[in-house]
Scaffold this active site. Sequence first.
Site, mmCIF file in Angstrom:
data_model
loop_
_atom_site.group_PDB
_atom_site.id
_atom_site.type_symbol
_atom_site.label_atom_id
_atom_site.label_comp_id
_atom_site.label_asym_id
_atom_site.label_seq_id
_atom_site.Cartn_x
_atom_site.Cartn_y
_atom_site.Cartn_z
ATOM 1 N N SER A 1 8.196 9.278 17.939
ATOM 2 C CA SER A 1 9.050 8.669 16.928
ATOM 3 C C SER A 1 8.330 7.524 16.226
ATOM 4 O O SER A 1 8.274 7.464 14.993
ATOM 5 C CB SER A 1 10.342 8.162 17.575
ATOM 6 N N ASN B 1 -14.842 1.110 -1.547
ATOM 7 C CA ASN B 1 -13.414 1.147 -1.242
ATOM 8 C C ASN B 1 -13.049 2.473 -0.599
ATOM 9 O O ASN B 1 -12.313 2.524 0.401
ATOM 10 C CB ASN B 1 -12.605 0.927 -2.522
ATOM 11 N N LYS C 1 -24.284 -7.926 -12.562
ATOM 12 C CA LYS C 1 -23.975 -6.934 -11.535
ATOM 13 C C LYS C 1 -22.863 -5.952 -11.924
ATOM 14 O O LYS C 1 -21.851 -6.331 -12.512
ATOM 15 C CB LYS C 1 -23.591 -7.616 -10.225
ATOM 16 N N HIS D 1 -34.550 11.994 6.250
ATOM 17 C CA HIS D 1 -34.894 10.800 7.028
ATOM 18 C C HIS D 1 -35.268 9.645 6.107
ATOM 19 O O HIS D 1 -36.024 8.753 6.487
ATOM 20 C CB HIS D 1 -36.039 11.087 8.011
ATOM 21 N N ARG E 1 6.149 7.608 12.189
ATOM 22 C CA ARG E 1 6.478 6.675 11.107
ATOM 23 C C ARG E 1 5.224 6.163 10.399
ATOM 24 O O ARG E 1 5.316 5.511 9.351
ATOM 25 C CB ARG E 1 7.313 5.512 11.637
ATOM 26 N N SER F 1 -19.633 -9.649 -10.282
ATOM 27 C CA SER F 1 -19.865 -10.754 -9.351
ATOM 28 C C SER F 1 -19.352 -12.033 -9.984
ATOM 29 O O SER F 1 -19.449 -12.225 -11.201
ATOM 30 C CB SER F 1 -21.359 -10.881 -9.035
ATOM 31 N N ASN G 1 -21.104 -3.488 -9.387
ATOM 32 C CA ASN G 1 -21.089 -3.074 -7.987
ATOM 33 C C ASN G 1 -20.419 -1.711 -7.808
ATOM 34 O O ASN G 1 -19.451 -1.399 -8.506
ATOM 35 C CB ASN G 1 -20.363 -4.111 -7.133
ATOM 36 N N HIS H 1 21.536 3.741 15.527
ATOM 37 C CA HIS H 1 20.959 5.071 15.675
ATOM 38 C C HIS H 1 20.872 5.695 14.295
ATOM 39 O O HIS H 1 21.897 5.936 13.639
ATOM 40 C CB HIS H 1 21.825 5.935 16.596
ATOM 41 N N ASP H 2 19.632 5.973 13.841
ATOM 42 C CA ASP H 2 19.439 6.407 12.461
ATOM 43 C C ASP H 2 20.026 7.793 12.175
ATOM 44 O O ASP H 2 20.670 8.005 11.138
ATOM 45 C CB ASP H 2 17.963 6.359 12.087
ATOM 46 N N SER I 1 19.119 14.967 18.030
ATOM 47 C CA SER I 1 18.513 14.282 16.886
ATOM 48 C C SER I 1 17.195 14.916 16.482
ATOM 49 O O SER I 1 16.868 15.017 15.298
ATOM 50 C CB SER I 1 18.286 12.803 17.211
#
Length: 461
Positions: A337, A306, A298, A168, A341, A292, A300, A89-90, A120
Amino acid sequence: MPLPTQPLSPLDGRYQAQVGGLAEHLSEAGLNRARVHVEVEWLLWCAQHGLFGAPSIEQADADALRQWAREFGAAEIEWLAAKEAVTRHDVKAVEYLVRDRLAQQGLERLSEAVHIACTSEDINNLSYALNIRAAVHEVWMPAFRAVVDQLRELAVTHRDRPMLSLTHGQPATPTTLGKEMAVVAWRLERQARRVESAEVLGKFAGATGTFSAHVVAEPSADWPQVAEGFVSSLGLTWNPLTTQIESHDWQAELFGAISHAGRILHNLATDVWTYIMLGTFTQIPVAGATGSSTMPHKINPIRFENAEANLEIASALLDSLSATLVTSRLQRDLTDSSTQRNIGVALGHSVLALDNLRRGLGEIAVSDAALDAALDGNWEVLAEAVQTVIRAEVLAGRSSIADPYAQLKELTRGHRIGAEELAAFVDGLDISDEAKQRLRRLTPATYTGVAADLVDRLDRR
Protein backbone atom coordinates in the site's frame (compact mmCIF):
# COMPACT_ATOMS: atom_id res chain seq x y z
CA MET A 1 8.57 33.02 10.23
CA PRO A 2 7.56 29.72 8.58
CA LEU A 3 7.19 29.60 4.81
CA PRO A 4 3.76 29.27 3.26
CA THR A 5 2.90 25.66 2.43
CA GLN A 6 5.16 24.52 -0.41
CA PRO A 7 5.50 21.31 -2.45
CA LEU A 8 8.06 19.03 -0.86
CA SER A 9 8.85 17.15 -4.06
CA PRO A 10 10.39 18.99 -7.02
CA LEU A 11 8.02 16.97 -9.20
CA ASP A 12 5.12 18.89 -7.67
CA GLY A 13 6.99 22.18 -7.69
CA ARG A 14 9.79 23.11 -10.08
CA TYR A 15 9.04 20.34 -12.58
CA GLN A 16 5.27 20.08 -12.31
CA ALA A 17 4.69 21.29 -15.86
CA GLN A 18 6.82 18.48 -17.30
CA VAL A 19 5.30 15.61 -15.30
CA GLY A 20 1.81 16.85 -14.47
CA GLY A 21 0.18 14.43 -16.91
CA LEU A 22 0.99 11.55 -14.58
CA ALA A 23 -1.07 13.09 -11.79
CA GLU A 24 -4.17 12.45 -13.87
CA HIS A 25 -3.64 8.76 -13.16
CA LEU A 26 -1.22 8.28 -10.26
CA SER A 27 -2.22 10.97 -7.77
CA GLU A 28 -4.49 10.24 -4.81
CA ALA A 29 -7.33 11.85 -6.71
CA GLY A 30 -6.59 9.70 -9.76
CA LEU A 31 -6.62 6.59 -7.60
CA ASN A 32 -9.95 7.55 -6.03
CA ARG A 33 -11.47 8.23 -9.45
CA ALA A 34 -10.45 4.73 -10.54
CA ARG A 35 -11.85 3.28 -7.32
CA VAL A 36 -15.20 4.96 -7.99
CA HIS A 37 -15.13 3.57 -11.54
CA VAL A 38 -14.49 0.01 -10.31
CA GLU A 39 -17.12 0.24 -7.55
CA VAL A 40 -19.71 1.53 -10.03
CA GLU A 41 -18.89 -1.16 -12.57
CA TRP A 42 -19.15 -3.90 -9.94
CA LEU A 43 -22.56 -2.81 -8.65
CA LEU A 44 -23.79 -2.54 -12.26
CA TRP A 45 -22.37 -5.99 -13.00
CA CYS A 46 -24.29 -7.38 -10.03
CA ALA A 47 -27.49 -5.62 -11.12
CA GLN A 48 -27.18 -6.66 -14.75
CA HIS A 49 -26.42 -10.31 -13.90
CA GLY A 50 -28.80 -10.64 -10.95
CA LEU A 51 -26.03 -11.48 -8.49
CA PHE A 52 -26.85 -11.54 -4.76
CA GLY A 53 -30.46 -10.79 -5.68
CA ALA A 54 -29.55 -7.26 -6.78
CA PRO A 55 -32.47 -5.56 -8.57
CA SER A 56 -32.05 -4.64 -12.23
CA ILE A 57 -31.23 -1.11 -13.31
CA GLU A 58 -32.52 0.88 -16.26
CA GLN A 59 -29.95 1.63 -18.96
CA ALA A 60 -30.48 5.37 -18.56
CA ASP A 61 -29.71 5.13 -14.84
CA ALA A 62 -26.62 3.02 -15.53
CA ASP A 63 -25.42 5.53 -18.13
CA ALA A 64 -25.95 8.41 -15.70
CA LEU A 65 -24.00 6.59 -13.00
CA ARG A 66 -21.12 5.89 -15.36
CA GLN A 67 -21.09 9.49 -16.55
CA TRP A 68 -20.88 10.68 -12.95
CA ALA A 69 -17.92 8.35 -12.36
CA ARG A 70 -16.18 9.69 -15.48
CA GLU A 71 -16.72 13.28 -14.37
CA PHE A 72 -15.18 12.66 -10.94
CA GLY A 73 -13.70 16.00 -9.92
CA ALA A 74 -13.26 18.64 -7.25
CA ALA A 75 -16.61 18.07 -5.53
CA GLU A 76 -15.98 14.34 -5.13
CA ILE A 77 -12.40 14.92 -3.98
CA GLU A 78 -13.62 17.28 -1.28
CA TRP A 79 -16.42 14.91 -0.24
CA LEU A 80 -14.00 12.00 0.11
CA ALA A 81 -11.52 14.03 2.15
CA ALA A 82 -14.22 14.91 4.64
CA LYS A 83 -15.54 11.35 4.82
CA GLU A 84 -12.11 9.74 5.18
CA ALA A 85 -11.38 12.07 8.10
CA VAL A 86 -14.21 10.20 9.85
CA THR A 87 -13.83 6.65 8.49
CA ARG A 88 -10.02 6.61 8.60
CA HIS A 89 -10.32 4.25 5.64
CA ASP A 90 -9.95 5.45 2.05
CA VAL A 91 -11.82 2.65 0.27
CA LYS A 92 -14.70 2.75 2.77
CA ALA A 93 -15.02 6.48 2.06
CA VAL A 94 -15.32 5.66 -1.66
CA GLU A 95 -18.04 3.13 -0.90
CA TYR A 96 -20.01 5.78 0.99
CA LEU A 97 -19.54 8.23 -1.87
CA VAL A 98 -21.07 5.79 -4.35
CA ARG A 99 -23.93 5.06 -1.95
CA ASP A 100 -24.54 8.79 -1.66
CA ARG A 101 -24.69 9.11 -5.44
CA LEU A 102 -27.19 6.25 -5.68
CA ALA A 103 -29.41 8.09 -3.20
CA GLN A 104 -29.19 11.26 -5.32
CA GLN A 105 -30.31 9.27 -8.38
CA GLY A 106 -33.15 7.59 -6.48
CA LEU A 107 -31.41 4.20 -6.65
CA GLU A 108 -31.25 3.43 -2.92
CA ARG A 109 -32.51 -0.08 -3.67
CA LEU A 110 -29.01 -0.82 -5.06
CA SER A 111 -27.08 0.54 -2.08
CA GLU A 112 -26.20 -2.86 -0.63
CA ALA A 113 -24.72 -3.90 -3.99
CA VAL A 114 -21.98 -1.31 -3.49
CA HIS A 115 -18.77 -3.11 -2.49
CA ILE A 116 -20.67 -6.35 -1.84
CA ALA A 117 -18.35 -9.31 -1.12
CA CYS A 118 -15.34 -7.11 -1.84
CA THR A 119 -12.20 -6.67 0.15
CA SER A 120 -10.49 -3.30 -0.29
CA GLU A 121 -7.77 -4.92 -2.35
CA ASP A 122 -10.34 -6.15 -4.87
CA ILE A 123 -11.01 -2.49 -5.63
CA ASN A 124 -7.46 -1.24 -5.18
CA ASN A 125 -5.66 -3.77 -7.36
CA LEU A 126 -8.02 -3.15 -10.28
CA SER A 127 -7.77 0.62 -9.79
CA TYR A 128 -3.99 0.56 -9.76
CA ALA A 129 -3.94 -1.73 -12.79
CA LEU A 130 -6.13 0.66 -14.78
CA ASN A 131 -4.17 3.73 -13.68
CA ILE A 132 -0.69 2.29 -14.16
CA ARG A 133 -1.62 1.07 -17.62
CA ALA A 134 -3.04 4.48 -18.55
CA ALA A 135 -0.07 6.38 -17.11
CA VAL A 136 2.44 4.23 -18.96
CA HIS A 137 0.64 4.15 -22.30
CA GLU A 138 -0.75 7.70 -22.32
CA VAL A 139 2.09 9.64 -20.65
CA TRP A 140 5.32 7.68 -20.30
CA MET A 141 5.27 5.88 -23.64
CA PRO A 142 4.65 8.97 -25.80
CA ALA A 143 7.56 10.72 -24.04
CA PHE A 144 9.74 7.64 -24.54
CA ARG A 145 8.73 7.32 -28.20
CA ALA A 146 9.56 10.99 -28.80
CA VAL A 147 13.17 10.36 -27.75
CA VAL A 148 13.41 7.18 -29.83
CA ASP A 149 12.04 9.05 -32.86
CA GLN A 150 14.69 11.75 -32.42
CA LEU A 151 17.41 9.12 -32.31
CA ARG A 152 16.04 7.47 -35.44
CA GLU A 153 16.04 10.83 -37.20
CA LEU A 154 19.64 11.49 -36.12
CA ALA A 155 20.62 8.01 -37.29
CA VAL A 156 19.10 8.50 -40.73
CA THR A 157 20.37 12.07 -41.12
CA HIS A 158 23.94 11.13 -40.20
CA ARG A 159 23.86 7.64 -41.70
CA ASP A 160 27.03 8.25 -43.76
CA ARG A 161 28.84 10.72 -41.47
CA PRO A 162 32.14 8.98 -40.53
CA MET A 163 33.46 9.42 -37.02
CA LEU A 164 36.29 8.07 -34.94
CA SER A 165 35.28 5.40 -32.47
CA LEU A 166 36.62 5.40 -28.93
CA THR A 167 36.96 2.09 -27.12
CA HIS A 168 38.36 2.40 -23.59
CA GLY A 169 38.53 6.12 -24.38
CA GLN A 170 41.19 5.47 -27.04
CA PRO A 171 41.00 5.86 -30.85
CA ALA A 172 39.50 2.77 -32.46
CA THR A 173 38.04 1.52 -35.74
CA PRO A 174 35.89 4.32 -37.25
CA THR A 175 32.12 4.11 -37.48
CA THR A 176 29.40 6.50 -38.58
CA LEU A 177 27.53 8.83 -36.31
CA GLY A 178 24.28 7.50 -37.71
CA LYS A 179 25.16 3.93 -36.84
CA GLU A 180 25.96 4.88 -33.24
CA MET A 181 22.59 6.62 -32.88
CA ALA A 182 20.92 3.61 -34.50
CA VAL A 183 22.45 1.29 -31.88
CA VAL A 184 20.70 3.20 -29.10
CA ALA A 185 17.43 3.47 -31.04
CA TRP A 186 17.51 -0.30 -31.68
CA ARG A 187 18.06 -1.05 -28.00
CA LEU A 188 15.25 1.28 -26.94
CA GLU A 189 12.82 -0.11 -29.52
CA ARG A 190 13.26 -3.54 -27.98
CA GLN A 191 12.46 -2.20 -24.53
CA ALA A 192 9.45 -0.32 -25.91
CA ARG A 193 8.01 -3.58 -27.14
CA ARG A 194 8.55 -5.16 -23.73
CA VAL A 195 6.68 -2.32 -22.02
CA GLU A 196 3.88 -2.18 -24.58
CA SER A 197 3.26 -5.92 -24.41
CA ALA A 198 3.36 -6.14 -20.62
CA GLU A 199 0.45 -8.14 -19.19
CA VAL A 200 -1.75 -6.21 -16.73
CA LEU A 201 -3.41 -8.52 -14.20
CA GLY A 202 -6.31 -8.13 -11.82
CA LYS A 203 -7.93 -10.21 -9.07
CA PHE A 204 -11.45 -10.15 -7.64
CA ALA A 205 -11.69 -13.04 -5.20
CA GLY A 206 -12.44 -11.61 -1.78
CA ALA A 207 -10.66 -11.46 1.54
CA THR A 208 -8.16 -14.28 0.99
CA GLY A 209 -8.68 -15.12 -2.66
CA THR A 210 -11.19 -17.94 -1.98
CA PHE A 211 -14.58 -16.38 -2.86
CA SER A 212 -15.77 -17.55 0.56
CA ALA A 213 -18.32 -14.79 1.22
CA HIS A 214 -19.48 -14.97 -2.38
CA VAL A 215 -20.25 -18.68 -2.17
CA VAL A 216 -22.17 -18.36 1.09
CA ALA A 217 -24.26 -15.41 -0.16
CA GLU A 218 -24.80 -16.71 -3.71
CA PRO A 219 -24.02 -20.45 -3.78
CA SER A 220 -25.35 -21.07 -7.29
CA ALA A 221 -22.89 -18.78 -9.11
CA ASP A 222 -19.69 -19.97 -10.75
CA TRP A 223 -17.61 -17.35 -8.97
CA PRO A 224 -14.27 -17.84 -10.74
CA GLN A 225 -16.13 -17.43 -14.03
CA VAL A 226 -17.96 -14.36 -12.74
CA ALA A 227 -14.69 -12.81 -11.55
CA GLU A 228 -12.96 -13.52 -14.84
CA GLY A 229 -15.81 -11.93 -16.73
CA PHE A 230 -15.81 -8.82 -14.55
CA VAL A 231 -12.03 -8.32 -14.60
CA SER A 232 -11.96 -8.89 -18.35
CA SER A 233 -14.75 -6.35 -18.82
CA LEU A 234 -12.34 -3.74 -17.46
CA GLY A 235 -9.80 -4.67 -20.12
CA LEU A 236 -7.52 -6.51 -17.68
CA THR A 237 -6.22 -10.08 -17.53
CA TRP A 238 -7.72 -12.13 -14.70
CA ASN A 239 -5.39 -13.66 -12.13
CA PRO A 240 -7.19 -16.77 -10.79
CA LEU A 241 -4.82 -17.67 -7.95
CA THR A 242 -4.13 -15.02 -5.34
CA THR A 243 -4.15 -14.28 -1.63
CA GLN A 244 -6.02 -11.19 -0.47
CA ILE A 245 -3.87 -9.20 -2.90
CA GLU A 246 -3.05 -9.58 -6.55
CA SER A 247 0.56 -10.72 -6.38
CA HIS A 248 1.97 -7.69 -8.25
CA ASP A 249 4.38 -9.76 -10.32
CA TRP A 250 3.18 -7.97 -13.44
CA GLN A 251 3.99 -4.63 -11.84
CA ALA A 252 7.49 -5.80 -10.93
CA GLU A 253 8.02 -6.98 -14.50
CA LEU A 254 6.75 -3.71 -15.96
CA PHE A 255 8.79 -1.52 -13.64
CA GLY A 256 11.83 -3.68 -14.34
CA ALA A 257 11.41 -3.10 -18.08
CA ILE A 258 11.01 0.67 -17.60
CA SER A 259 14.06 0.73 -15.34
CA HIS A 260 16.06 -1.19 -17.95
CA ALA A 261 15.00 1.30 -20.62
CA GLY A 262 16.09 4.06 -18.26
CA ARG A 263 19.55 2.58 -17.92
CA ILE A 264 19.94 2.57 -21.70
CA LEU A 265 18.82 6.20 -21.73
CA HIS A 266 21.33 6.92 -18.96
CA ASN A 267 24.05 5.47 -21.20
CA LEU A 268 22.82 7.78 -23.99
CA ALA A 269 22.91 10.83 -21.70
CA THR A 270 26.48 10.18 -20.57
CA ASP A 271 27.65 9.44 -24.12
CA VAL A 272 26.11 12.59 -25.58
CA TRP A 273 27.61 14.57 -22.68
CA THR A 274 31.00 13.10 -23.58
CA TYR A 275 30.55 13.85 -27.28
CA ILE A 276 29.79 17.46 -26.34
CA MET A 277 32.96 17.55 -24.25
CA LEU A 278 34.96 16.16 -27.20
CA GLY A 279 33.43 18.64 -29.61
CA THR A 280 31.63 16.04 -31.70
CA PHE A 281 28.40 17.83 -30.85
CA THR A 282 28.09 21.56 -30.34
CA GLN A 283 25.27 23.09 -28.32
CA ILE A 284 22.95 25.54 -30.00
CA PRO A 285 22.70 28.70 -27.87
CA VAL A 286 19.22 29.41 -26.51
CA ALA A 287 18.34 33.09 -26.55
CA GLY A 288 18.44 34.60 -23.09
CA ALA A 289 19.86 31.49 -21.42
CA THR A 290 22.81 31.69 -19.01
CA GLY A 291 25.38 28.92 -18.69
CA SER A 292 27.29 30.22 -15.69
CA SER A 293 26.77 33.00 -13.17
CA THR A 294 30.40 34.05 -13.62
CA MET A 295 31.64 32.67 -16.97
CA PRO A 296 29.63 34.27 -19.78
CA HIS A 297 30.97 31.96 -22.50
CA LYS A 298 29.55 28.75 -21.08
CA ILE A 299 26.78 26.59 -22.53
CA ASN A 300 26.46 23.72 -20.11
CA PRO A 301 24.99 20.33 -21.15
CA ILE A 302 22.40 20.61 -18.40
CA ARG A 303 19.69 18.70 -20.24
CA PHE A 304 21.80 15.56 -20.27
CA GLU A 305 23.01 16.06 -16.70
CA ASN A 306 19.44 16.53 -15.50
CA ALA A 307 18.37 13.43 -17.42
CA GLU A 308 21.25 11.42 -15.96
CA ALA A 309 20.32 12.35 -12.39
CA ASN A 310 16.61 11.72 -12.82
CA LEU A 311 17.16 8.40 -14.55
CA GLU A 312 19.28 7.29 -11.60
CA ILE A 313 16.51 8.27 -9.17
CA ALA A 314 13.85 6.64 -11.34
CA SER A 315 15.73 3.35 -11.62
CA ALA A 316 16.42 3.28 -7.89
CA LEU A 317 12.71 3.74 -7.14
CA LEU A 318 11.51 1.37 -9.85
CA ASP A 319 13.93 -1.32 -8.69
CA SER A 320 12.76 -0.82 -5.12
CA LEU A 321 9.13 -1.11 -6.23
CA SER A 322 9.91 -4.31 -8.13
CA ALA A 323 11.72 -5.85 -5.18
CA THR A 324 9.15 -4.89 -2.55
CA LEU A 325 5.91 -5.58 -4.40
CA VAL A 326 6.56 -9.27 -5.06
CA THR A 327 6.61 -10.06 -1.33
CA SER A 328 3.55 -10.11 0.95
CA ARG A 329 3.59 -11.89 4.30
CA LEU A 330 1.27 -14.89 4.33
CA GLN A 331 -2.13 -13.87 2.94
CA ARG A 332 -1.55 -10.11 3.11
CA ASP A 333 0.43 -7.27 4.61
CA LEU A 334 0.29 -3.55 3.86
CA THR A 335 3.81 -2.92 2.58
CA ASP A 336 2.44 -2.75 -0.96
CA SER A 337 0.00 0.00 0.00
CA SER A 338 2.72 2.47 0.97
CA THR A 339 4.99 1.30 -1.84
CA GLN A 340 2.46 1.74 -4.63
CA ARG A 341 1.79 5.32 -3.60
CA ASN A 342 5.28 6.09 -4.96
CA ILE A 343 4.69 4.72 -8.46
CA GLY A 344 3.91 8.22 -9.69
CA VAL A 345 7.14 9.52 -8.15
CA ALA A 346 9.20 6.84 -9.90
CA LEU A 347 7.57 7.39 -13.28
CA GLY A 348 7.69 11.15 -12.71
CA HIS A 349 11.48 11.17 -12.54
CA SER A 350 11.59 9.01 -15.65
CA VAL A 351 9.25 11.33 -17.59
CA LEU A 352 11.27 14.35 -16.43
CA ALA A 353 14.43 12.70 -17.74
CA LEU A 354 12.75 11.94 -21.06
CA ASP A 355 11.67 15.56 -21.37
CA ASN A 356 15.23 16.73 -20.79
CA LEU A 357 16.64 14.23 -23.29
CA ARG A 358 14.14 15.32 -25.92
CA ARG A 359 14.96 18.97 -25.38
CA GLY A 360 18.68 18.30 -25.18
CA LEU A 361 18.77 16.30 -28.43
CA GLY A 362 16.97 19.17 -30.10
CA GLU A 363 19.63 21.66 -29.00
CA ILE A 364 22.77 20.02 -30.40
CA ALA A 365 24.45 20.15 -33.79
CA VAL A 366 27.11 17.95 -35.37
CA SER A 367 30.58 19.47 -35.77
CA ASP A 368 31.95 18.19 -39.08
CA ALA A 369 35.22 19.97 -38.41
CA ALA A 370 35.75 18.15 -35.11
CA LEU A 371 34.84 14.79 -36.62
CA ASP A 372 37.15 15.30 -39.60
CA ALA A 373 40.02 16.43 -37.38
CA ALA A 374 39.68 13.38 -35.13
CA LEU A 375 39.72 11.04 -38.10
CA ASP A 376 42.64 12.74 -39.84
CA GLY A 377 44.66 12.81 -36.65
CA ASN A 378 44.46 9.06 -36.05
CA TRP A 379 45.68 7.16 -39.09
CA GLU A 380 47.02 4.47 -36.78
CA VAL A 381 43.47 3.07 -36.51
CA LEU A 382 44.06 1.59 -39.97
CA ALA A 383 46.60 -0.82 -38.46
CA GLU A 384 43.74 -3.26 -37.91
CA ALA A 385 42.91 -3.22 -41.62
CA VAL A 386 46.52 -3.57 -42.72
CA GLN A 387 47.35 -6.54 -40.49
CA THR A 388 44.08 -8.25 -41.43
CA VAL A 389 44.79 -7.86 -45.15
CA ILE A 390 48.32 -9.24 -44.63
CA ARG A 391 46.88 -12.27 -42.83
CA ALA A 392 44.49 -12.88 -45.71
CA GLU A 393 47.38 -12.62 -48.16
CA VAL A 394 49.39 -15.15 -46.14
CA LEU A 395 46.44 -17.55 -46.02
CA ALA A 396 46.00 -17.21 -49.78
CA GLY A 397 49.70 -17.98 -50.38
CA ARG A 398 50.47 -14.52 -51.71
CA SER A 399 52.72 -13.50 -48.80
CA SER A 400 55.12 -15.06 -46.32
CA ILE A 401 55.13 -12.26 -43.73
CA ALA A 402 55.49 -13.67 -40.23
CA ASP A 403 53.23 -12.37 -37.44
CA PRO A 404 51.59 -9.39 -39.19
CA TYR A 405 49.97 -8.27 -35.93
CA ALA A 406 53.37 -7.83 -34.26
CA GLN A 407 54.67 -5.75 -37.17
CA LEU A 408 51.71 -3.37 -37.02
CA LYS A 409 51.91 -3.24 -33.26
CA GLU A 410 55.55 -2.14 -33.48
CA LEU A 411 54.63 0.51 -36.05
CA THR A 412 51.60 2.00 -34.32
CA ARG A 413 51.26 1.13 -30.63
CA GLY A 414 51.85 4.28 -28.64
CA HIS A 415 52.74 6.19 -31.81
CA ARG A 416 50.93 8.65 -34.01
CA ILE A 417 51.40 8.05 -37.72
CA GLY A 418 50.06 9.89 -40.74
CA ALA A 419 49.04 9.03 -44.26
CA GLU A 420 52.60 9.20 -45.59
CA GLU A 421 54.09 6.89 -42.97
CA LEU A 422 51.33 4.35 -43.46
CA ALA A 423 51.65 4.49 -47.25
CA ALA A 424 55.40 3.92 -47.02
CA PHE A 425 54.84 0.95 -44.74
CA VAL A 426 52.27 -0.55 -47.13
CA ASP A 427 54.57 -0.02 -50.13
CA GLY A 428 57.27 -2.06 -48.40
CA LEU A 429 55.03 -5.03 -47.68
CA ASP A 430 55.39 -8.39 -49.41
CA ILE A 431 51.75 -8.57 -50.54
CA SER A 432 49.97 -8.48 -53.89
CA ASP A 433 49.65 -5.22 -55.84
CA GLU A 434 45.88 -5.48 -55.66
CA ALA A 435 46.02 -5.64 -51.86
CA LYS A 436 48.43 -2.69 -51.76
CA GLN A 437 46.11 -0.62 -53.94
CA ARG A 438 43.18 -1.44 -51.66
CA LEU A 439 45.13 -0.32 -48.61
CA ARG A 440 46.48 2.84 -50.30
CA ARG A 441 42.93 3.97 -51.05
CA LEU A 442 41.89 3.49 -47.44
CA THR A 443 41.55 6.48 -45.09
CA PRO A 444 40.15 6.70 -41.57
CA ALA A 445 37.04 8.36 -43.04
CA THR A 446 36.40 5.47 -45.45
CA TYR A 447 37.26 2.71 -42.98
CA THR A 448 33.67 2.31 -41.70
CA GLY A 449 32.73 -1.08 -43.11
CA VAL A 450 28.95 -1.35 -43.56
CA ALA A 451 28.15 1.02 -40.70
CA ALA A 452 25.92 3.18 -42.90
CA ASP A 453 24.01 0.17 -44.22
CA LEU A 454 23.35 -1.04 -40.68
CA VAL A 455 21.29 2.08 -40.03
CA ASP A 456 18.78 0.86 -42.61
CA ARG A 457 17.96 -2.09 -40.36
CA LEU A 458 15.98 0.29 -38.15
CA ASP A 459 13.28 0.25 -40.83
CA ARG A 460 13.08 -3.54 -40.75
CA ARG A 461 11.95 -3.69 -37.13
